[in-house]
Design a protein around this motif. Structure first.
Motif, mmCIF file in Angstrom:
data_model
loop_
_atom_site.group_PDB
_atom_site.id
_atom_site.type_symbol
_atom_site.label_atom_id
_atom_site.label_comp_id
_atom_site.label_asym_id
_atom_site.label_seq_id
_atom_site.Cartn_x
_atom_site.Cartn_y
_atom_site.Cartn_z
ATOM 1 N N ALA A 6 0.532 -1.240 0.332
ATOM 2 C CA ALA A 6 0.009 -0.211 0.509
ATOM 3 C C ALA A 6 0.919 0.951 -0.203
ATOM 4 O O ALA A 6 0.498 2.478 -1.125
ATOM 5 N N VAL A 7 1.897 1.339 0.609
ATOM 6 C CA VAL A 7 3.007 1.746 0.496
ATOM 7 C C VAL A 7 3.779 2.252 0.030
ATOM 8 O O VAL A 7 3.414 3.793 -0.902
ATOM 9 N N LEU A 8 3.906 1.619 -1.049
ATOM 10 C CA LEU A 8 4.873 1.591 -2.948
ATOM 11 C C LEU A 8 3.740 1.701 -3.991
ATOM 12 O O LEU A 8 4.784 2.587 -4.572
ATOM 13 N N LEU A 9 2.985 1.336 -3.410
ATOM 14 C CA LEU A 9 1.793 1.584 -5.199
ATOM 15 C C LEU A 9 0.534 2.400 -4.800
ATOM 16 O O LEU A 9 0.142 2.934 -5.916
ATOM 17 N N ASN A 10 0.719 2.961 -3.872
ATOM 18 C CA ASN A 10 -0.777 3.318 -3.222
ATOM 19 C C ASN A 10 -2.049 3.197 -3.443
ATOM 20 O O ASN A 10 -2.620 3.575 -3.878
ATOM 21 N N GLN A 24 -5.429 2.183 -2.133
ATOM 22 C CA GLN A 24 -5.847 1.164 -1.448
ATOM 23 C C GLN A 24 -7.030 0.248 -0.114
ATOM 24 O O GLN A 24 -6.574 0.094 0.767
ATOM 25 N N GLU A 25 -6.714 -0.328 -1.137
ATOM 26 C CA GLU A 25 -7.731 -1.629 -0.732
ATOM 27 C C GLU A 25 -6.489 -2.606 -0.622
ATOM 28 O O GLU A 25 -6.370 -2.703 0.429
ATOM 29 N N PHE A 26 -4.811 -2.908 -0.793
ATOM 30 C CA PHE A 26 -3.720 -2.949 0.159
ATOM 31 C C PHE A 26 -4.232 -2.369 1.436
ATOM 32 O O PHE A 26 -3.695 -2.982 2.288
ATOM 33 N N THR A 27 -4.607 -1.328 1.543
ATOM 34 C CA THR A 27 -4.639 -0.390 2.715
ATOM 35 C C THR A 27 -5.556 -0.660 3.884
ATOM 36 O O THR A 27 -5.130 -1.100 4.775
ATOM 37 N N GLN A 28 -6.595 -0.988 3.301
ATOM 38 C CA GLN A 28 -7.442 -1.707 3.807
ATOM 39 C C GLN A 28 -7.215 -3.085 4.285
ATOM 40 O O GLN A 28 -7.322 -3.146 5.793
ATOM 41 N N LEU A 29 -6.887 -3.848 3.912
ATOM 42 C CA LEU A 29 -6.394 -4.840 4.028
ATOM 43 C C LEU A 29 -5.440 -5.053 4.711
ATOM 44 O O LEU A 29 -5.621 -5.758 5.572
ATOM 45 N N GLY A 30 -4.662 -4.694 4.852
ATOM 46 C CA GLY A 30 -3.494 -4.031 5.663
ATOM 47 C C GLY A 30 -3.545 -4.143 7.387
ATOM 48 O O GLY A 30 -4.044 -4.540 8.271
ATOM 49 N N VAL A 31 -4.800 -2.867 6.929
ATOM 50 C CA VAL A 31 -5.740 -2.628 7.955
ATOM 51 C C VAL A 31 -6.685 -3.828 9.282
ATOM 52 O O VAL A 31 -6.763 -3.624 10.122
ATOM 53 N N VAL A 32 -7.369 -4.293 8.559
ATOM 54 C CA VAL A 32 -8.402 -5.555 8.395
ATOM 55 C C VAL A 32 -7.240 -5.955 9.383
ATOM 56 O O VAL A 32 -7.749 -7.134 10.660
ATOM 57 N N ALA A 33 -6.188 -7.150 8.199
ATOM 58 C CA ALA A 33 -5.322 -7.966 8.861
ATOM 59 C C ALA A 33 -5.237 -7.539 10.471
ATOM 60 O O ALA A 33 -4.698 -8.137 11.614
#
Length: 405
Positions: free
Chosen positions: A48-52, A54-63
């Protein structure tokens, strides 16, 4: 430039190790699923940080949020308590396996189908409990496995506290540690005391006394004899003073020694046979109202209580014991024994057994019982010792009856 002293370097390394252990301690609480979710959360956050995205940000927050909730679940108040009862707590090897009753008192947090493990000796019994609401109680009956002769620890109960998702788990130990005593197999020796010096309840001893209960004979008066023992009617007929002489009545004593040296037994099952043989003899002696001394290694029981004999037999183990030193110690602690029974294996030298027997009272009877599962049953006299070879417990009655004649 000053150098660090070795002591300060060691202290710094120690602080670093303690800090690292404190950081890694929560990670040890993660289940395999929890480790996978942690790696997924880290990977999603990095992407999420490298590619910006939003979907990966949500996945990381949930995990990572699920992991935080899992750790919060572990610190909820209220630790469950378990009470354990084992019945029967004393049994004979080969008997029906005991039953454990487990009563669980839930804490403030609900228990989501918890896994409970009950250690039994070197084994363990695991079971899954139903859902337990806060402060609920649940009773479970557990069939314990059959155990060999010995003293086995049962408990404490181990409870795994896991969050609803199953990411973080922590183990708690609760309840006391109980002892399960498994006594050796024994055989009823209906013939044992024949030919032995008994006590007031049986045959008299051969030691003579001037004052006792069992009359022996009359003899001539010797200066110094108590005049109260003069038999005046017989003295008048004989024309000289005659005094009464008695057999000395005393409590009979049986000493049973088990060779606890592992090197004395070519097969471990022979040691178990030796324990069964010795316990059978000790129980027969107790039933015949003899003072009995039963010992193997540092474990011993003495007296006339059958329970004490079977309980101490549960604790006998084969190891690196110095049997000869322990036999000498028994000889120093036992006086007036009428029979010394040495129970050993096929590898023990008979000369050593003879030396051990001679440390006891010279008037005692001595017998050696060899537990040898691969030998033929036999009875032989070897000098001052009578030796019996017992291949199995069923032959003990017959061989011992012949050996005591």
């Amino acid at each position: 430039m000053s150098r660090r002293s070795p002591s300060s370097s060691t202290a710094a390394r120690g602080r670093f190790v303690r800090l690292l252990s404190a950081v890694l301690a929560p990670l040890r609480m993660l289940t395999p699923l929890g480790v996978s979710v942690l790696l997924l959360g880290i990977a999603a956050t990095v992407l999420a940080v490298l590619l910006n995205w939003q979907e990966f940000t949500q996945l990381g927050v949930v995990a990572l949020g699920l992991l935080v909730l899992g750790f919060v679940w572990q610190v909820l108040p209220g630790t469950p308590v378990a009470e354990l009862v084992v019945r029967p707590s004393r049994l004979v090897e080969g008997a029906a396996a005991p039953i454990a009753t487990l009563e669980v008192h839930a804490g403030a947090a609900p228990m989501l189908f918890p896994k409970v493990t009950l250690p039994v000796g070197g084994r363990s019994v695991s079971l899954r409990l139903p859902f337990l609401a806060p402060f609920a109680r649940h009773r479970e009956t557990v069939q314990l496995p059959s155990m060999p002769r010995g003293v086995h620890a049962v408990g404490p109960v181990t409870y795994e506290k896991t969050d609803p998702v199953g990411l973080v788990t922590r183990r708690f130990r609760t309840g006391a540690v109980l002892e399960l005593l498994v006594a050796p197999r024994v055989t009823d020796l209906s013939v044992f005391a024949g030919g032995l010096t008994n006590d007031l309840d049986g045959a008299t001893s051969q030691q003579l006394s001037m004052s006792d209960l069992a009359f022996h004979a009359l003899r001539e008066y010797v200066p110094g004899d108590d005049l109260r023992h003069v038999h005046w009617r017989s003295s008048a007929k004989a024309g000289q003073l005659l005094v009464r002489q008695y057999h000395e009545t005393r409590r009979g004593h049986v000493t049973v020694l088990v060779d606890g040296a592992r090197s004395s037994y070519p097969r471990l099952r022979d040691f178990e046979l030796a324990v069964s043989v010795a316990t059978s003899i000790a129980l027969r002696a107790v039933r015949d109202d003899f003072d009995t001394y039963l010992r193997c290694g540092q474990h011993l029981a003495r007296g006339r209580q059958a329970v004490a004999m079977t309980e101490v037999a549960c604790r006998f183990v084969a190891g690196e014991d110095d049997y000869l030193a322990q036999a000498a110690d028994a000889a120093d602690g036992v006086t007036g024994t009428g029979l010394v029974v040495q129970v050993t294996g096929a590898a023990r030298d008979l000369v050593q057994l003879d030396g051990a027997a001679h440390r006891f009272d010279r008037s005692a009877d001595w017998i050696v019982v060899r537990a040898d599962s691969e030998a033929e049953p036999r009875l032989r006299d070897s000098g001052s010792l009578r030796e019996i070879s017992v291949p199995d417990l069923a032959r003990l009655q017959e061989l011992l009856a012949r050996g005591m004649r």
